[in-house]
Design a protein around this motif. Structure first.
Motif, PDB file in Angstrom:
ATOM      1  N   PHE A  26     -68.217  58.993 -37.975  1.00 19.04           N
ATOM      2  CA  PHE A  26     -68.098  58.134 -39.146  1.00 19.04           C
ATOM      3  C   PHE A  26     -67.987  56.666 -38.720  1.00 19.04           C
ATOM      4  O   PHE A  26     -68.660  55.800 -39.283  1.00 19.04           O
ATOM      5  CB  PHE A  26     -66.888  58.531 -40.006  1.00 19.04           C
ATOM      6  N   HIS A  27     -67.166  56.397 -37.725  1.00 14.67           N
ATOM      7  CA  HIS A  27     -66.976  55.021 -37.260  1.00 14.67           C
ATOM      8  C   HIS A  27     -68.271  54.451 -36.680  1.00 14.67           C
ATOM      9  O   HIS A  27     -68.662  53.325 -37.012  1.00 14.67           O
ATOM     10  CB  HIS A  27     -65.861  54.953 -36.220  1.00 14.67           C
ATOM     11  N   ILE A  28     -68.941  55.191 -35.816  1.00 12.96           N
ATOM     12  CA  ILE A  28     -70.171  54.692 -35.193  1.00 12.96           C
ATOM     13  C   ILE A  28     -71.228  54.414 -36.251  1.00 12.96           C
ATOM     14  O   ILE A  28     -71.855  53.356 -36.259  1.00 12.96           O
ATOM     15  CB  ILE A  28     -70.686  55.684 -34.128  1.00 12.96           C
ATOM     16  N   VAL A  29     -71.428  55.354 -37.160  1.00 14.68           N
ATOM     17  CA  VAL A  29     -72.475  55.206 -38.178  1.00 14.68           C
ATOM     18  C   VAL A  29     -72.126  54.098 -39.172  1.00 14.68           C
ATOM     19  O   VAL A  29     -72.954  53.245 -39.479  1.00 14.68           O
ATOM     20  CB  VAL A  29     -72.735  56.549 -38.895  1.00 14.68           C
ATOM     21  N   SER A  30     -70.891  54.072 -39.652  1.00  9.99           N
ATOM     22  CA  SER A  30     -70.539  53.092 -40.687  1.00  9.99           C
ATOM     23  C   SER A  30     -70.426  51.675 -40.134  1.00  9.99           C
ATOM     24  O   SER A  30     -70.633  50.713 -40.869  1.00  9.99           O
ATOM     25  CB  SER A  30     -69.255  53.496 -41.408  1.00  9.99           C
ATOM     26  N   SER A  31     -70.133  51.532 -38.842  1.00 10.26           N
ATOM     27  CA  SER A  31     -69.989  50.186 -38.275  1.00 10.26           C
ATOM     28  C   SER A  31     -71.315  49.595 -37.806  1.00 10.26           C
ATOM     29  O   SER A  31     -71.355  48.440 -37.378  1.00 10.26           O
ATOM     30  CB  SER A  31     -68.998  50.208 -37.102  1.00 10.26           C
ATOM     31  N   PHE A  35     -76.304  51.581 -42.069  1.00  9.81           N
ATOM     32  CA  PHE A  35     -76.124  52.704 -42.973  1.00  9.81           C
ATOM     33  C   PHE A  35     -75.029  52.439 -43.986  1.00  9.81           C
ATOM     34  O   PHE A  35     -74.048  51.768 -43.692  1.00  9.81           O
ATOM     35  CB  PHE A  35     -75.792  53.974 -42.171  1.00  9.81           C
ATOM     36  N   SER A  36     -75.197  53.027 -45.155  1.00  6.15           N
ATOM     37  CA  SER A  36     -74.192  52.918 -46.205  1.00  6.15           C
ATOM     38  C   SER A  36     -73.035  53.861 -45.912  1.00  6.15           C
ATOM     39  O   SER A  36     -73.140  54.756 -45.059  1.00  6.15           O
ATOM     40  CB  SER A  36     -74.818  53.292 -47.556  1.00  6.15           C
ATOM     41  N   GLU A  38     -72.084  56.163 -47.843  1.00  6.15           N
ATOM     42  CA  GLU A  38     -72.552  57.493 -48.251  1.00  6.15           C
ATOM     43  C   GLU A  38     -73.315  58.155 -47.109  1.00  6.15           C
ATOM     44  O   GLU A  38     -73.182  59.360 -46.874  1.00  6.15           O
ATOM     45  CB  GLU A  38     -73.440  57.414 -49.498  1.00  6.15           C
ATOM     46  N   GLU A  39     -74.114  57.375 -46.380  1.00  6.32           N
ATOM     47  CA  GLU A  39     -74.859  57.931 -45.253  1.00  6.32           C
ATOM     48  C   GLU A  39     -73.911  58.313 -44.124  1.00  6.32           C
ATOM     49  O   GLU A  39     -74.117  59.336 -43.453  1.00  6.32           O
ATOM     50  CB  GLU A  39     -75.912  56.930 -44.767  1.00  6.32           C
ATOM     51  N   ALA A  40     -72.861  57.531 -43.900  1.00  4.71           N
ATOM     52  CA  ALA A  40     -71.874  57.863 -42.873  1.00  4.71           C
ATOM     53  C   ALA A  40     -71.178  59.181 -43.215  1.00  4.71           C
ATOM     54  O   ALA A  40     -70.945  60.018 -42.328  1.00  4.71           O
ATOM     55  CB  ALA A  40     -70.867  56.734 -42.711  1.00  4.71           C
ATOM     56  N   VAL A  41     -70.860  59.370 -44.488  1.00  2.00           N
ATOM     57  CA  VAL A  41     -70.257  60.628 -44.929  1.00  2.00           C
ATOM     58  C   VAL A  41     -71.234  61.778 -44.683  1.00  2.00           C
ATOM     59  O   VAL A  41     -70.848  62.856 -44.208  1.00  2.00           O
ATOM     60  CB  VAL A  41     -69.829  60.547 -46.410  1.00  2.00           C
ATOM     61  N   MET A  42     -72.511  61.563 -44.971  1.00  2.00           N
ATOM     62  CA  MET A  42     -73.528  62.590 -44.770  1.00  2.00           C
ATOM     63  C   MET A  42     -73.624  62.974 -43.281  1.00  2.00           C
ATOM     64  O   MET A  42     -73.743  64.153 -42.945  1.00  2.00           O
ATOM     65  CB  MET A  42     -74.897  62.107 -45.257  1.00  2.00           C
ATOM     66  N   ALA A  43     -73.533  61.981 -42.398  1.00  2.00           N
ATOM     67  CA  ALA A  43     -73.586  62.259 -40.957  1.00  2.00           C
ATOM     68  C   ALA A  43     -72.431  63.178 -40.553  1.00  2.00           C
ATOM     69  O   ALA A  43     -72.618  64.125 -39.776  1.00  2.00           O
ATOM     70  CB  ALA A  43     -73.540  60.952 -40.171  1.00  2.00           C
ATOM     71  N   VAL A  44     -71.260  62.920 -41.078  1.00  2.00           N
ATOM     72  CA  VAL A  44     -70.092  63.750 -40.780  1.00  2.00           C
ATOM     73  C   VAL A  44     -70.272  65.148 -41.370  1.00  2.00           C
ATOM     74  O   VAL A  44     -69.900  66.148 -40.749  1.00  2.00           O
ATOM     75  CB  VAL A  44     -68.798  63.086 -41.296  1.00  2.00           C
ATOM     76  N   GLU A  45     -70.863  65.244 -42.550  1.00  2.00           N
ATOM     77  CA  GLU A  45     -71.062  66.545 -43.193  1.00  2.00           C
ATOM     78  C   GLU A  45     -71.940  67.464 -42.343  1.00  2.00           C
ATOM     79  O   GLU A  45     -71.737  68.675 -42.336  1.00  2.00           O
ATOM     80  CB  GLU A  45     -71.661  66.370 -44.584  1.00  2.00           C
TER      81      GLU A  45
END
Length: 172
Positions: A26-31, A35-36, A38-45
């Protein structure tokens, strides 16, 4: 922002998720700035689905860890349903402090080798055609990915999707 000397730290790659990897993803993607939330949440999912279903989820992971054991990048890939030896690269992301140090290239090569070991012959990746993603497109092109298709107005009017592929049947 502090830059890390890749040559001084080295990298190890692992396939098995560890406790805390969801937060790291989540940290890598959202920072990243790409990516939005929502996309960071999707990566974690995708990781959560893998943790719940294992190989049946259709997702596999490669994590890049520095010499201190800190995860600095990761990728998620898997076979494409109803195809023969075709895989998607769903995510590849590198921590901001490690960008421009060769981590992405090394991680991409590790993903390609892991996918090949699972039977992949052709690896597909998609990204946006927005100007912001020019470095992303250059990254794939510099690493041997060929433009396969453009889907016009895919994400929203005026934002197209480009699809790349690479033959990974001969690793290295």
């Amino acid at each position: 922002m502090r830059r890390v000397d890749l040559y001084a730290t080295g990298l190890t790659f692992r396939r098995k998720p560890l406790s805390g990897d969801a937060d790291t993803i989540f940290h890598i993607v959202s920072s990243s700035g790409y990516f939005s939330s929502e996309e960071a949440v999707m990566a974690v999912e995708l990781l959560e689905e893998y943790e719940a279903k294992g190989e049946k989820s259709g997702y596999s992971f490669v994590f890049a860890d520095d010499m201190d054991g800190k995860t600095v990048g990761y990728g998620c890939y898997g076979p494409i349903s109803c195809t023969q030896n075709r895989f998607n690269l769903y995510w590849i992301a590198v921590s901001e402090t490690y960008r421009g140090q060769g981590v992405g290239k090394s991680l991409l090569q590790a993903i390609e080798q892991a996918a090949w070991a699972e039977g992949c012959q052709r690896l597909y990746v998609e990204t946006s055609m927005r100007l912001q993603y020019t470095p992303t497109r250059r990254f794939y092109e510099k690493n041997g990915y060929l433009r396969d298709a453009v889907q016009w107005d895919y994400y929203r009017p005026g934002e197209d999707k480009i699809i790349y592929f690479k033959d990974v049947s001969k690793p290295g």
